[in-house]
Scaffold this motif. Structure first.
Motif, PDB file in Angstrom:
ATOM      1  N   ARG A  28      14.661  13.233  -4.685  1.00 22.64           N
ATOM      2  CA  ARG A  28      14.119  13.811  -6.104  1.00 22.64           C
ATOM      3  C   ARG A  28      12.957  14.889  -5.632  1.00 22.64           C
ATOM      4  O   ARG A  28      12.962  16.073  -6.421  1.00 22.64           O
ATOM      5  CB  ARG A  28      13.496  13.025  -6.758  1.00 22.64           C
ATOM      6  N   ARG A  32      13.102  18.792  -6.641  1.00 21.93           N
ATOM      7  CA  ARG A  32      11.744  19.470  -7.425  1.00 21.93           C
ATOM      8  C   ARG A  32      11.506  20.836  -6.667  1.00 21.93           C
ATOM      9  O   ARG A  32      11.145  21.812  -6.916  1.00 21.93           O
ATOM     10  CB  ARG A  32      10.740  18.630  -7.442  1.00 21.93           C
ATOM     11  N   ARG A  53      11.579  20.170 -15.256  1.00 19.18           N
ATOM     12  CA  ARG A  53      11.893  18.707 -15.950  1.00 19.18           C
ATOM     13  C   ARG A  53      13.227  18.803 -16.383  1.00 19.18           C
ATOM     14  O   ARG A  53      13.995  17.881 -16.218  1.00 19.18           O
ATOM     15  CB  ARG A  53      10.856  18.743 -17.088  1.00 19.18           C
ATOM     16  N   ASP A  54      13.651  19.788 -17.042  1.00 15.36           N
ATOM     17  CA  ASP A  54      15.174  19.946 -17.360  1.00 15.36           C
ATOM     18  C   ASP A  54      16.088  19.816 -16.091  1.00 15.36           C
ATOM     19  O   ASP A  54      17.120  18.988 -16.187  1.00 15.36           O
ATOM     20  CB  ASP A  54      15.508  21.043 -18.318  1.00 15.36           C
ATOM     21  N   LEU A  56      15.534  18.586 -13.371  1.00 11.09           N
ATOM     22  CA  LEU A  56      15.505  17.192 -12.940  1.00 11.09           C
ATOM     23  C   LEU A  56      16.274  15.885 -13.699  1.00 11.09           C
ATOM     24  O   LEU A  56      16.692  15.078 -12.958  1.00 11.09           O
ATOM     25  CB  LEU A  56      14.116  16.571 -12.562  1.00 11.09           C
ATOM     26  N   GLU A  57      16.145  16.254 -15.212  1.00 10.19           N
ATOM     27  CA  GLU A  57      17.244  15.478 -15.674  1.00 10.19           C
ATOM     28  C   GLU A  57      18.476  15.735 -15.510  1.00 10.19           C
ATOM     29  O   GLU A  57      19.240  14.799 -15.494  1.00 10.19           O
ATOM     30  CB  GLU A  57      16.869  15.940 -17.402  1.00 10.19           C
ATOM     31  N   ASP A  58      18.863  17.043 -15.146  1.00 10.35           N
ATOM     32  CA  ASP A  58      20.350  17.342 -15.011  1.00 10.35           C
ATOM     33  C   ASP A  58      20.456  16.610 -13.555  1.00 10.35           C
ATOM     34  O   ASP A  58      21.594  16.012 -13.424  1.00 10.35           O
ATOM     35  CB  ASP A  58      20.378  18.726 -14.751  1.00 10.35           C
ATOM     36  N   TYR A  59      19.549  16.337 -12.696  1.00  9.75           N
ATOM     37  CA  TYR A  59      19.805  15.785 -11.347  1.00  9.75           C
ATOM     38  C   TYR A  59      19.824  14.229 -11.620  1.00  9.75           C
ATOM     39  O   TYR A  59      20.871  13.578 -10.616  1.00  9.75           O
ATOM     40  CB  TYR A  59      18.711  16.207 -10.515  1.00  9.75           C
ATOM     41  N   ASP A  60      19.195  13.603 -12.547  1.00  8.78           N
ATOM     42  CA  ASP A  60      19.275  12.232 -12.678  1.00  8.78           C
ATOM     43  C   ASP A  60      20.663  11.886 -12.966  1.00  8.78           C
ATOM     44  O   ASP A  60      20.907  10.724 -12.768  1.00  8.78           O
ATOM     45  CB  ASP A  60      18.144  11.823 -13.501  1.00  8.78           C
ATOM     46  N   ASP A  61      21.223  12.555 -13.782  1.00  8.11           N
ATOM     47  CA  ASP A  61      22.600  12.402 -14.218  1.00  8.11           C
ATOM     48  C   ASP A  61      23.926  12.876 -13.284  1.00  8.11           C
ATOM     49  O   ASP A  61      25.037  12.809 -13.275  1.00  8.11           O
ATOM     50  CB  ASP A  61      22.952  12.972 -15.516  1.00  8.11           C
ATOM     51  N   SER A  62      23.220  13.487 -11.907  1.00 10.26           N
ATOM     52  CA  SER A  62      24.213  14.092 -11.162  1.00 10.26           C
ATOM     53  C   SER A  62      25.189  13.150 -10.244  1.00 10.26           C
ATOM     54  O   SER A  62      24.638  12.025 -10.237  1.00 10.26           O
ATOM     55  CB  SER A  62      23.779  15.183 -10.446  1.00 10.26           C
ATOM     56  N   ARG A  65      23.033  12.118  -7.338  1.00 13.98           N
ATOM     57  CA  ARG A  65      21.962  10.953  -7.250  1.00 13.98           C
ATOM     58  C   ARG A  65      22.745   9.724  -7.259  1.00 13.98           C
ATOM     59  O   ARG A  65      22.196   8.521  -6.744  1.00 13.98           O
ATOM     60  CB  ARG A  65      21.344  10.977  -8.735  1.00 13.98           C
TER      61      ARG A  65
END
Length: 89
Positions: A28, A32, A53-54, A56-62, A65
């Protein structure tokens, strides 16, 4: 015998969880850092923190990850394969 296996599983789970948390935090932070560098290189304007922040939100659903979950799967599979090979081959 069963108690030793249970102890091995518990210790292994704790160690793998620590590795998973460490790899997740590291990954993460790398994302960033990459987003900050991308913001700077492209000369964007606006709210940088919201854009990061947007991202990282895309990254969280990738998918990337979710690949970190292999930290749990690969060692267990290898240990299972070793146990099978030693006992049945």
């Amino acid at each position: 015998m069963m108690l030793a296996l249970l102890r091995l599983a518990l210790v292994g789970f704790v160690i793998l969880t620590l590795v998973y948390v460490g790899v997740s935090i590291w990954s993460r932070q790398m994302r960033r850092r990459k987003l900050r560098r991308q913001w700077k290189d492209e000369g964007r304007t606006g709210d940088r923190d919201a854009w990061i922040r947007d991202g990282l939100e895309d990254y969280d659903d990738s998918f990337r990850r979710h690949l970190i979950l292999l930290v749990y799967i690969v060692p267990v599979a290898i240990i299972g394969l070793i146990i099978y090979a030693v006992n049945f081959m």
